[in-house]
Design an enzyme around this catalytic site. Structure first.
Site, PDB file in Angstrom:
ATOM      1  N   GLY A 173      80.572  68.783  59.491  1.00 49.99           N
ATOM      2  CA  GLY A 173      79.984  67.530  59.036  1.00 49.99           C
ATOM      3  C   GLY A 173      80.786  66.314  59.453  1.00 49.99           C
TER       4      GLY A 173
ATOM      5  N   ALA B  99      82.469  70.163  55.632  1.00 52.38           N
ATOM      6  CA  ALA B  99      81.850  70.046  54.313  1.00 52.38           C
ATOM      7  C   ALA B  99      82.646  70.883  53.314  1.00 52.38           C
ATOM      8  CB  ALA B  99      80.399  70.498  54.362  1.00 52.38           C
TER       9      ALA B  99
ATOM     10  N   GLU C 262      79.650  65.530  62.876  1.00 52.21           N
ATOM     11  CA  GLU C 262      78.288  65.011  62.747  1.00 52.21           C
ATOM     12  C   GLU C 262      78.300  63.567  62.256  1.00 52.21           C
ATOM     13  OE1 GLU C 262      75.282  68.442  61.649  1.00 52.21           O
ATOM     14  OE2 GLU C 262      77.071  68.635  60.401  1.00 52.21           O
TER      15      GLU C 262
ATOM     16  N   GLU D 274      80.054  75.786  62.365  1.00 52.64           N
ATOM     17  CA  GLU D 274      79.187  76.325  61.315  1.00 52.64           C
ATOM     18  C   GLU D 274      78.770  77.771  61.549  1.00 52.64           C
ATOM     19  OE1 GLU D 274      78.674  71.841  60.996  1.00 52.64           O
ATOM     20  OE2 GLU D 274      78.909  73.306  62.613  1.00 52.64           O
TER      21      GLU D 274
END
Length: 256
Positions: free
Chosen positions: A108, A63, A111, A131
């Protein structure tokens, strides 16, 4: 769409994330575009599947950290809600999705790949959910999808350590379906899609529903849903064509 390129083929699409200067990092605008792209493809009756890949040396490298540094709790909740909502729609879409992981697939990005049905990767791809090294946790469904895919222990190790792994390790763990040379990644993804698209369209949709919904139910409820889907397919001409073609020793003509 500023960050996405959609190339529609005969009955599938190639969707390329094009933010290479930021390693295709996810921001709110890009996530929103992904959701809009899925909706657009679903509205096209000729499209039954899509391949998702990235431009440059990353699939999605995470991200947008610079933007996230400005967030408070409210903004963090909103960003997580957006990512979860869009990735959930992708996951439950009747379209078959293949993530063609051409490089870094972190945070992300992993994900996003986990929300796809199938994942192919190049040998040099790096995977991970880092993260915790930023004082955060996965926020777009990674803490839920990864344990369901590879088991709690292995998922916990990856999430708690935040370490990157190679495509080979991802394959060993069951995150990656197949490792493919970079120059063949899209062609092999298209080959898989082409094979899937020769099968019964309604059967593929039903199979995806059985898998996705069954993962979230008890075994008994999942089997009951499978039974309903299985029986329902006998009510259409597609199954009659498939069964008839087998008995007549010919290829089925499923049409659209």
């Amino acid at each position: 769409m500023p960050f996405l390129e959609i190339q529609k083929k005969t009955d599938y699409a190639l969707v390329t994330i094009k933010r290479p200067e930021a390693l295709n990092a996810l921001n709110a605008e890009l996530i929103t575009e992904i959701g809009e792209a899925v909706k657009t493809l679903e509205s096209d009756p000729s499209i039954r599947a899509f391949i998702l890949t990235g431009e440059g040396k990353a699939f999605v490298a995470g991200a947008d950290i610079a933007k996230m540094k400005e967030y408070g709790e409210k903004e963090g909740n909103q960003f997580s809600d957006l990512g979860q909502s869009v990735f959930r729609k992708l996951e439950l879409s009747p379209l078959v999705s293949v993530a063609a992981i051409n490089g870094f697939s972190l945070g992300g990005g992993l994900e996003l790949a986990l929300a796809c049905d199938i994942r192919y990767a190049v040998p040099g791809a790096k995977l991970g959910l880092p993260e915790v090294s930023l004082g955060l946790i996965p926020g777009f469904g990674g803490s839920q999808r990864l344990p369901r895919l590879i088991g709690v222990g292995r998922a916990s190790e990856l999430i708690f350590s935040g370490d990157m792994i190679t495509a080979d390790e991802g394959y060993r763990l069951g995150i990656i379906n197949k490792i493919i040379a970079p120059e063949d990644l899209i062609a092999e993804s298209e080959k898989l899609i082409s094979t899937i698209l020769t099968r019964g369209p309604l059967a593929i949709k039903a199979a995806k529903s059985a898998i996705r919904q069954g993962l979230e139910a008890t075994l008994d409820k999942g089997m009951d849903w499978e039974k309903q889907l299985f029986g329902g397919l006998f009510a259409n001409t597609e199954s009659k064509e498939g069964l008839g073609a087998f008995l007549e020793k010919r290829k089925p003509n499923f049409g659209g």
